[in-house]
Scaffold this motif. Structure first.
Motif, PDB file in Angstrom:
ATOM      1  N   TYR A 258      41.897 -14.399  14.417  1.00  0.00           N
ATOM      2  CA  TYR A 258      41.323 -13.956  14.931  1.00  0.00           C
ATOM      3  C   TYR A 258      40.427 -14.600  16.145  1.00  0.00           C
ATOM      4  N   LEU A 259      40.077 -14.149  16.942  1.00  0.00           N
ATOM      5  CA  LEU A 259      38.448 -14.503  17.853  1.00  0.00           C
ATOM      6  C   LEU A 259      37.602 -14.069  17.629  1.00  0.00           C
ATOM      7  N   LEU A 260      36.487 -14.879  16.992  1.00  0.00           N
ATOM      8  CA  LEU A 260      35.620 -13.819  16.669  1.00  0.00           C
ATOM      9  C   LEU A 260      34.428 -14.407  17.570  1.00  0.00           C
ATOM     10  N   LYS A 261      33.949 -13.624  18.581  1.00  0.00           N
ATOM     11  CA  LYS A 261      32.776 -14.110  19.408  1.00  0.00           C
ATOM     12  C   LYS A 261      31.146 -13.185  18.588  1.00  0.00           C
ATOM     13  N   VAL A 262      30.347 -14.199  18.808  1.00  0.00           N
ATOM     14  CA  VAL A 262      28.978 -14.531  17.694  1.00  0.00           C
ATOM     15  C   VAL A 262      27.341 -14.686  19.642  1.00  0.00           C
ATOM     16  N   ASN A 263      26.870 -14.745  18.692  1.00  0.00           N
ATOM     17  CA  ASN A 263      25.261 -15.505  19.438  1.00  0.00           C
ATOM     18  C   ASN A 263      25.536 -14.678  21.023  1.00  0.00           C
ATOM     19  N   SER A 264      26.085 -13.615  21.069  1.00  0.00           N
ATOM     20  CA  SER A 264      25.390 -12.490  22.631  1.00  0.00           C
ATOM     21  C   SER A 264      24.267 -12.532  22.802  1.00  0.00           C
ATOM     22  N   ARG A 265      23.289 -13.385  22.228  1.00  0.00           N
ATOM     23  CA  ARG A 265      21.701 -12.614  22.554  1.00  0.00           C
ATOM     24  C   ARG A 265      20.861 -14.241  22.818  1.00  0.00           C
ATOM     25  N   THR A 266      20.467 -13.534  23.918  1.00  0.00           N
ATOM     26  CA  THR A 266      19.469 -14.919  24.647  1.00  0.00           C
ATOM     27  C   THR A 266      18.430 -14.479  24.607  1.00  0.00           C
ATOM     28  N   ALA A 267      17.601 -15.690  24.417  1.00  0.00           N
ATOM     29  CA  ALA A 267      16.181 -16.034  23.894  1.00  0.00           C
ATOM     30  C   ALA A 267      15.557 -15.514  25.430  1.00  0.00           C
ATOM     31  N   ALA A 268      16.256 -15.117  25.984  1.00  0.00           N
ATOM     32  CA  ALA A 268      15.107 -14.421  27.373  1.00  0.00           C
ATOM     33  C   ALA A 268      15.695 -12.452  26.752  1.00  0.00           C
ATOM     34  N   ALA A 367      19.035 -13.769  13.922  1.00  0.00           N
ATOM     35  CA  ALA A 367      18.569 -13.649  15.660  1.00  0.00           C
ATOM     36  C   ALA A 367      18.690 -13.946  16.864  1.00  0.00           C
ATOM     37  N   CYS A 368      20.312 -14.710  16.572  1.00  0.00           N
ATOM     38  CA  CYS A 368      20.605 -14.523  17.875  1.00  0.00           C
ATOM     39  C   CYS A 368      22.119 -13.462  17.873  1.00  0.00           C
ATOM     40  N   LEU A 369      22.671 -12.704  16.966  1.00  0.00           N
ATOM     41  CA  LEU A 369      22.892 -11.459  17.033  1.00  0.00           C
ATOM     42  C   LEU A 369      23.079 -10.448  17.405  1.00  0.00           C
ATOM     43  N   THR A 370      23.565  -9.679  18.289  1.00  0.00           N
ATOM     44  CA  THR A 370      23.185  -8.281  18.332  1.00  0.00           C
ATOM     45  C   THR A 370      24.171  -7.086  17.467  1.00  0.00           C
ATOM     46  N   LEU A 371      23.980  -6.503  18.252  1.00  0.00           N
ATOM     47  CA  LEU A 371      24.885  -5.442  17.140  1.00  0.00           C
ATOM     48  C   LEU A 371      26.422  -5.020  17.593  1.00  0.00           C
ATOM     49  N   ASN A 372      26.257  -5.539  18.820  1.00  0.00           N
ATOM     50  CA  ASN A 372      27.698  -5.950  19.112  1.00  0.00           C
ATOM     51  C   ASN A 372      28.022  -6.855  18.468  1.00  0.00           C
ATOM     52  N   ASP A 373      27.456  -7.463  17.816  1.00  0.00           N
ATOM     53  CA  ASP A 373      27.955  -8.760  16.869  1.00  0.00           C
ATOM     54  C   ASP A 373      28.074  -8.453  16.114  1.00  0.00           C
ATOM     55  N   HIS A 374      27.393  -7.663  15.508  1.00  0.00           N
ATOM     56  CA  HIS A 374      27.548  -6.684  13.462  1.00  0.00           C
ATOM     57  C   HIS A 374      28.621  -5.769  14.200  1.00  0.00           C
ATOM     58  N   ASP A 375      29.385  -5.957  15.041  1.00  0.00           N
ATOM     59  CA  ASP A 375      30.250  -4.414  15.329  1.00  0.00           C
ATOM     60  C   ASP A 375      31.368  -5.160  15.287  1.00  0.00           C
ATOM     61  N   ARG A 376      31.625  -6.411  15.974  1.00  0.00           N
ATOM     62  CA  ARG A 376      32.714  -7.755  16.066  1.00  0.00           C
ATOM     63  C   ARG A 376      32.874  -8.600  14.391  1.00  0.00           C
ATOM     64  N   ILE A 377      31.936  -8.432  13.996  1.00  0.00           N
ATOM     65  CA  ILE A 377      32.137  -9.455  12.666  1.00  0.00           C
ATOM     66  C   ILE A 377      33.008  -7.963  11.974  1.00  0.00           C
ATOM     67  N   ARG A 378      32.735  -6.623  11.599  1.00  0.00           N
ATOM     68  CA  ARG A 378      32.755  -5.680  10.904  1.00  0.00           C
ATOM     69  C   ARG A 378      33.872  -5.400  10.921  1.00  0.00           C
ATOM     70  N   GLN A 379      34.374  -5.395  12.577  1.00  0.00           N
ATOM     71  CA  GLN A 379      35.860  -5.658  12.985  1.00  0.00           C
ATOM     72  C   GLN A 379      36.805  -6.479  12.307  1.00  0.00           C
ATOM     73  N   PHE A 380      36.049  -7.911  12.536  1.00  0.00           N
ATOM     74  CA  PHE A 380      36.982  -9.267  11.868  1.00  0.00           C
ATOM     75  C   PHE A 380      37.406  -8.764  10.454  1.00  0.00           C
ATOM     76  N   ILE A 381      36.434  -8.328   9.687  1.00  0.00           N
ATOM     77  CA  ILE A 381      36.968  -8.383   7.913  1.00  0.00           C
ATOM     78  C   ILE A 381      37.223  -6.983   8.061  1.00  0.00           C
ATOM     79  N   GLN A 382      37.664  -5.797   8.705  1.00  0.00           N
ATOM     80  CA  GLN A 382      38.696  -4.827   8.666  1.00  0.00           C
ATOM     81  C   GLN A 382      39.843  -5.585   8.584  1.00  0.00           C
ATOM     82  N   GLU A 383      40.242  -5.844  10.242  1.00  0.00           N
ATOM     83  CA  GLU A 383      41.477  -6.572  10.709  1.00  0.00           C
ATOM     84  C   GLU A 383      41.871  -7.434   9.345  1.00  0.00           C
TER      85      GLU A 383
END
Length: 1464
Positions: A258-268, A367-383
């Protein structure tokens, strides 16, 4: 048990979840560390699946997996728990920290459980709700009225249970917590990610199969490896990551990577965007990854925790107890000086140490995670779960099932047959106690029994409970057959749980499976860890089935001495089971909460211990279980002090002391010392101005207040007036008597009228006096307050520096009002030990006028030093106050007051300070304590004005006005000593020497005296009601001045002890003050001894008067004889030797004693003991000159001296005591006896229509006498070989002729009960004179020669002339009949006196005017010589013009004897 957040099914499912291991590369760890998380922590909030999963069982049936949760953890190769099953130190600290940090939320809504008759507050406010000083906890019921059932939650128990189950070590006999899969995580930033995956895969294989590591444990040899490529969106190349992932799918398959993409959120990007933090609730300090931290800090934290656990400072860890610990009872009060938890330990309380990762908790996560990252992690666990884990589990279940089916026919049968052939056979059943040696049996990994167990565990993890139960049941039989008890216990435990969780038609829960498993774990395998888990599961299941009694029994059995924290939590849950029953057992709940609190305290959980005790207090308080209440309050106080809650600690200790304690004195002393120490710490920390002290009890209603100067004590021979003091007990009857006396003297001072504003003086106020008005005090005169203490304890209390707390408002009327609050000028002992019933007297000295309010007491409270040895608490003293709040009397006048309970004010502590007033002090000199009856004694009184204001209007009133006299101001008595120094057997009377040659008792000296000269009115009845004005020089006693006055005393007429009360009244010479007058009381007790008894009788004189000038007056005015009998009734009391009758005097308005007619030889009248003397006097009416209208108000005193000196009876003190005699003769006489002669003269002509009162008056006047006899005597007493002469006087009032009067009045007989009559009575009948009264109208007298010579030889008849004198004694005309026909028929009379005959007219009818004297000539005829009685004429009389009245026979005269001599 308490209500849990999860249901029982959710709890069990979350307790046993598939375990997944994680192996990360270093670059991958760096990617996750940007969020302050490692990879396993990153996944943890998303490990519960939100959708259903499906799989097929070996029978190809679809099995639905709902609400599945997986556990993802980093691989830790070091064991976390010893092989013995005993929790490690790190795990104990972890569990303790979890429980300690989970406390009830402050400020939440109170949770109230209604259990039977109790409303139990089980919430964050339970501390306030259960302690005795909190009363509002019942009000919270209204806040929860919308719910029908209330349950208590114990989140600390749930946190403990969750942490305990998560920290369970992996065991060899079960596979539930073995790892099923391993996530291999590599960052996309790696140069060659595939090589890194290979290295991680090899590392996992080495860990599992090399045999070097016992942990972690793996479920099956062929562990699922799932490859995760972690891509950092903020740094890495996404295109490269996609290409690497495509290569991975080719290599490992699409379902294995599985490819898990995280840290989509930048400081700016979106600085203001709020991203939720779901990790905070999962990142406990109890995470297994932090065990290294606990192991390293265990040695440091152990000591700190031990100090917190045990206040005494003895290092003691949970699970490793000292020997003494097992001997102490949970309810034992540790109060001795050398036991843990004593007062010394309280002083050594350390600051509570909390080990935690506060810095880590403070940092933000994700701090570096967005809500989309949360969904990706949740999807990873389900897969991973649906495409990797569940198929892997399904495949292994099929493989295991196939192996078991293939082996079941041959291998198991061959194995069994081999054992039978070679002597193995079936092992006979043994009890669990006999199977201890087989608890260590281990199966090889490929053993068929373990394969069955492994299949059962796999089915259980994926919620296939029916197949799991079948496998567990089969494995249980094999394990029991092999006597592998640890394996058998595990199979029994999970079989019971599987049976409970089965769907459809539920199988009955086999509770006996659980009981056997628990007993095996605990007694055979010695593994309390597994036994505790089994008990937690079984108790939750029993609770869900409402079997609270069985659950409580199970939980209580699991308590032991090896772990205080576990025992405390289980006891608390057992307590909750008792109140959740259908019939709540509230007392059992309270008792087990006490036990839980005790174990919490031993485990160092002070807050939980305090909460348990407070909840139990709700049940025990107010039920009379004083010892239990004392124990609970004592523990609450100590725990509150430890937790830095000194106010609650003081309140708890206060309740122990104020409650009627049944403890022993030593225990009470310990309580008191604890309270004083805690109280002192509270006052040292809090700026509280004189807080309230609970001891000693103050009986406010018994407070007494005394206003006035302290009396000087007796000086030398001076005896001070008793007045009023705090040492005297209040008597309501005496108070009423003093009030009556004060009313008398006030009326006398105000011309006979009591002012409307009159208020009786009250010098001492108490609960029985009238306290509705503000009392009046005087400037510069002390106010003494007596406060009554009561010590409820059996140990003494030490009070020191006791003073009054007061408030004063200045009222000068010329200045603005001002108020001041402060202490008082108080006097007390430096140290005073209180015993029950002791009070303190405190003094205030006002210096200005105004309004004073006494508020309370301020004092230092300390306990006595203990006798067991010196202690740091000995001598601990605290300063505080108690308010004096007095409830006034209940009002019961109006209808509203009668129907309600209202109380009036009590002003005894609110005196008004008035301007200066005079202050009188009275001293008595030579005042006797014992007197003879009638004895006259002279004493002296000294009046002192000790104030700065002159006094005037000095008066005195007494309950016995006949006891004393200050003498007549108009009659000087220079012949008596004026000062005490000149008194030496001098007579108290004014005397004159008898003229030389005068015969004693010959002629009486006569003096006229007016009753007004002695301060009395007409008839001797005092117009001032016994109030005597004391003569002062210029009628004023100046400041600092003193004067001495003589005081004559007369002993009471009756023997015995007499209480005589004096009330001195005086006013201020400066008028217009708030206080109109002041009084001074004095009470004396006089012991009166018997002296003489005087009886007197008056008789008419029947002798004819001589024809002399003086006798002519006597004849015209009338005379009578007075017989006086004097008897000495003294029985040598007081050393009396003999009595002498010194003088007999008379006092009357109409009569006087004329002379003594005793035989001349009886000149000296001496009476020894029990001797009686008889005296005879002639009394005559006063001359008309003496009875003129000008002198009608005066009394005539006649003195007949029987000695060589004459006592002037008309002067002080003789006349004073005569007029003060009580009651006087005039008051005893009917009113008609005082009528004047003129009125009687006018009534002579009253016809038949005259009133009955006039008739009665006329007849009564004939028989009545207005004559008082005064007998003056002297007694010779021997005292100290010296003879002392005592003097005295006795009074006898003669009222009726012929009726004896006595100086000793007979005691009045008790009146008989009179029936109530409701009808009006008829008017009394007209009173008519009695026969006895009518028989005294005429006085008769025969005048004849005493002897008569007659020659009977020459003349046979002897005629003797006789004159019958008739005297009308009444003041009206009288009809008289003289009958001479009466002859003596008595034989004795004939024999003695002989018979004779009256010649001439035998009956006469005459009429005599008022007081007329008539002579009737008669002739007596005698036939023989002899002695004859001429008193045979019968005289009848009646009042003229009273036709309806018959004549009444008059009293016969004395025998008139005549001697007839034959003259030959």
């Amino acid at each position: 048990m308490a209500q849990c957040v999860q249901s029982v099914h959710e709890f069990i499912q979350d307790s046993f979840v598939p375990m997944v291991a994680v192996l990360c590369s270093e670059d991958a760890e760096k990617v996750t560390r940007k969020n302050n998380l490692n990879f396993s922590e990153l996944l943890r909030p998303f490990c519960r699946l939100t959708s259903e999963g499906h799989m097929r069982d070996p029978n190809n049936q679809v099995q639905v997996v709902k609400n599945l949760r997986i556990s993802v953890n980093n691989v830790v190769t070091r064991p976390s728990v010893p092989a013995s099953g005993t929790p490690s130190l790190a795990q104990r600290l972890l569990l303790s920290e979890v429980v300690s940090t989970c406390q009830p939320a402050e400020g939440g809504v109170a949770n109230v459980i209604t259990a039977g008759d109790y409303d139990l507050n089980i919430s964050d406010r339970s501390l306030k709700a259960s302690v005795p000083w909190y009363r509002d906890w019942r009000d919270t019921l209204t806040e929860l009225s919308t719910s029908k059932h209330y349950t208590a939650t114990t989140p600390w128990f749930e946190a403990y249970r969750e942490t305990f189950l998560q920290s369970m070590p992996a065991a060899d006999h079960e596979f539930l917590n073995h790892y099923l899969a391993c996530l291999l995580v590599v960052s996309s930033s790696e140069a060659v990610p595939v090589e890194k995956f290979l290295k991680l895969s090899q590392e996992q294989h080495r860990i599992q199969h090399s045999g070097e590591y016992t942990n972690p444990k793996w479920f099956i040899p062929n562990t699922l490896k799932y490859y995760v490529l972690l891509h950092d969106m903020s740094q890495g190349d996404e295109h490269r990551a996609d290409s690497v992932y495509e290569d991975m799918k080719q290599r490992y398959g699409a379902q294995g990577c599985y490819l898990l993409k995280v840290n989509s959120r930048t400081a700016a990007a979106g600085a203001d965007e709020q991203i939720p933090d779901p990790w905070s609730q999962y990142l406990h300090k109890s995470s297994l990854q932090s065990q290294d931290h606990y192991e390293e800090s265990a040695s440091v934290l152990a000591n700190n925790t031990a100090v917190e656990n045990n206040v005494g400072g003895t290092p003691e860890l949970d699970g490793h107890h000292s020997e003494e610990r097992g001997d102490t009872h949970p309810l034992q009060l540790d109060t001795s000086g050398d036991t843990p938890g004593s007062l010394d330990a309280l002083r050594a309380v350390a600051v509570e140490t909390k080990a935690g990762t506060a810095a880590a908790a403070a940092a933000s996560h994700g701090a570096c995670l967005t809500l989309n990252d949360h969904d990706r992690i949740r999807q990873f666990i389900q897969e991973f779960t649906f495409r990797g884990l569940l198929p892997h589990i399904e495949k292994n279940i099929r493989q295991l099932n196939d192996q078991l089916v293939s082996r079941k026919g041959l291998s198991r049968s061959l194995f069994s047959a081999t054992k039978k052939w070679f002597g193995g056979g079936k092992v006979p059943e043994k009890s669990i106690a006999e199977l201890k040696n087989t608890s260590g049996l281990l199966y090889p990994p490929e053993a068929p029994e373990l394969q069955i167990r492994k299949m059962a565990d796999l089915c259980f993890l994926v919620q296939h409970y029916e197949l799991a139960y079948s496998c567990y049941h089969t494995a249980k039989k094999d394990f029991l057959s092999d006597q592998a008890m640890l394996y058998a216990a595990g199979a029994l435990e999970m079989a019971a749980v599987s049976a409970f969780l089965q769907g459809g038609a539920p199988r009955p829960y086999p509770a006996h499976y659980m009981d056997t498993a628990i007993q095996t774990y605990r007694d055979v395998c010695k593994n309390m860890h597994l036994a505790e888990r089994c008990a937690l599961l079984s108790a939750e299941i029993l609770k869900s089935q409402a079997k609270f009694s069985d659950a409580a029994t199970l939980l209580i059995k699991m308590t032991s001495e090896d772990c205080d924290l576990r025992s405390a939590l289980l006891l608390e849950q057992a307590a909750h089971c008792f109140i959740n029953m259908r019939n709540p057992m509230v007392r059992k709940f309270a008792f087990h909460m006490i036990l839980a609190g005790h174990r919490f305290s031993k485990a160092g959980q002070k807050r939980h211990a305090l909460r348990c005790y407070c909840q139990a207090m709700q049940v025990y308080k107010g039920k009379g279980w004083s010892l239990a209440e004392d124990h609970i309050n004592f523990t609450i106080g100590r725990q509150s002090f430890t937790l830095r809650q000194p106010e609650n600690a003081v309140s708890a200790f206060r309740h122990i002391l104020t409650n009627e304690s049944q403890q022993a004195s030593s225990q009470q002393a310990a309580f008191l010392r604890e309270y004083l120490y805690v109280y002192k710490n509270v006052t040292g920390v809090c700026d509280v101005a004189l807080p309230q002290l609970p001891l000693p009890y103050i009986n406010s209603s018994a407070t007494r207040v005394y206003f006035g100067h302290e009396r000087r004590l007796a000086e030398g021979e001076k005896q001070a007036a008793t007045h009023v003091s705090l040492d005297q007990e209040f008597d309501r009857d005496l108070a009423a008597m003093w009030r009556d006396l004060e009313e008398q003297v006030v009326a006398s001072a105000n011309r006979g009228v009591v002012p409307a504003t009159f208020q009786a003086t009250q010098c001492c106020l108490n609960s029985q006096t009238d306290n509705l008005r503000f009392p009046l005090a005087v400037v510069e005169e002390p106010i003494i307050v007596e406060v009554v203490f009561r010590n409820p304890l059996k140990v003494p209390l030490v009070l020191s520096d006791v003073s009054l707390l007061w408030k004063f408002t200045l009222k000068d009327f010329s200045r603005p009002q001002d108020a001041a609050v402060g202490d008082a000028l108080a006097f007390s002992n430096e140290k005073e030990t209180l015993v029950p019933g002791v009070g303190a007297r405190l003094k205030l000295l006002p210096h200005q006028t105004g309004q004073l309010n006494i508020l309370g007491l301020v004092y230092n409270l300390a306990s006595t030093p203990s006798t067991g040895g010196p202690s740091p608490a000995d001598g601990t003293s605290v300063r505080g106050r108690q308010d004096l709040e007095i409830q006034g009397p209940r009002l019961n006048q109006t209808k509203e007051e009668k129907t309600s309970v209202s109380h009036g004010p009590d002003r005894r502590l609110d005196p008004t300070i008035t301007p200066p007033m005079p202050l009188l002090e009275v001293f008595f000199l030579q005042f006797p304590t014992a007197l003879l009856c009638g004895e006259i004694r002279k004493a002296y009184v000294e009046f002192c004005n000790v104030s700065g204001v002159p006094l005037c209007g000095l008066r005195v009133v007494s309950t016995h006005p006949d006891f004393f006299t200050f003498g007549s101001s108009s009659l000087a008595t220079p012949l008596t000593p004026l000062s005490p120094t000149s008194f030496e057997n001098c007579s108290a009377y004014k005397t004159l020497a008898t003229p030389p040659g005068a015969t004693p008792g010959s002629v009486a000296a006569v003096t006229l005296v007016s009753a007004g000269d002695f301060g009395l009115g007409e008839g001797g009845s005092g117009t001032s009601n016994g109030v005597a004005e004391i003569p002062l020089e210029d009628r004023v006693l100046k400041p600092g001045q003193s004067t001495q006055l003589p005081l004559w005393l007369r002993g009471p007429d009756h023997e015995g002890v007499h209480e005589i009360n004096f009330l001195f009244y005086y006013e201020s010479a400066v008028k217009g003050g708030k206080i109109s007058h002041r009084v001074l009381r004095h009470t004396v007790f006089i012991c009166a001894s018997r002296s003489l008894c005087v009886r007197a009788t008056a008789c008419r004189s029947n002798t004819l008067p001589e024809e002399e000038a003086e006798e002519e007056d006597e004849r015209r005015n009338g005379s009578m004889l007075v017989f006086v009998d004097v008897e000495n009734i003294n029985t040598n009391e007081a050393g009396v030797r003999e009595f002498h009758i010194a003088q007999v005097s008379s006092s009357s308005k109409q009569w006087r004693l004329h002379r003594c007619i005793n035989p001349a030889e009886d000149k000296d009248c001496k009476l020894n003991s029990r001797e009686r003397g008889k005296l005879c006097f002639r009394a005559t009416r006063c001359k008309p000159v003496q009875a003129t209208s000008a002198a009608i108000e005066k009394y005539i005193f006649a003195d007949l001296s029987l000695g060589n000196e004459q006592i002037i009876s008309s002067t002080t003190p003789c006349a004073d005591f005569f007029f003060r005699r009580c009651p006087p003769s005039d008051s005893r006489r009917p009113p008609v006896a005082v009528e004047t002669q003129g009125r009687l003269s006018r009534s002579q002509g009253a016809g038949p229509g005259g009133g009955a009162e006039d008739l009665t008056s006329l007849v009564r006047k004939c028989n009545e006498v207005d004559l008082d006899i005064i007998v003056l005597w002297k007694a010779f007493v021997v005292e100290d070989n010296k003879q002392v002469i005592l003097e005295g006087q006795l009074h006898v009032a003669l009222q009726t002729i012929g009726k004896e009067a006595c100086s000793l009045t007979q005691k009045e007989e008790a009146q008989e009960m009179v029936l109530l009559k409701f009808k009006p009575e008829l008017p009394p009948p007209m009173t008519r004179p009695s026969m006895e009264q009518l028989s005294h109208l005429i006085k008769t007298n025969l005048h004849y020669p005493e002897s008569y010579r007659h020659p009977f030889i020459h003349k046979s008849l002897c005629l003797v002339p006789v004159t019958l004198t008739l005297s009308n004694c009444s003041l009206a005309q009288v009809d008289v009949i003289i009958d001479l026909r009466h002859k003596t028929t008595s034989p004795e009379s004939l024999e003695v006196h002989g018979s004779f005959t009256w010649l001439g007219q035998t009956q006469y009818k005459l009429q005599l005017r008022a007081q007329e004297v008539m002579r009737v000539p008669l002739r007596a005829c005698f036939l023989h010589a002899g002695v004859y009685n001429l008193g045979t004429p019968r005289v009848f009389a009646k009042l003229a013009d009273q036709g309806a009245m018959c004549e009444t026979s008059q009293q016969t005269a004395t025998p008139a004897l005549i001697i007839i001599i034959n003259d030959t």
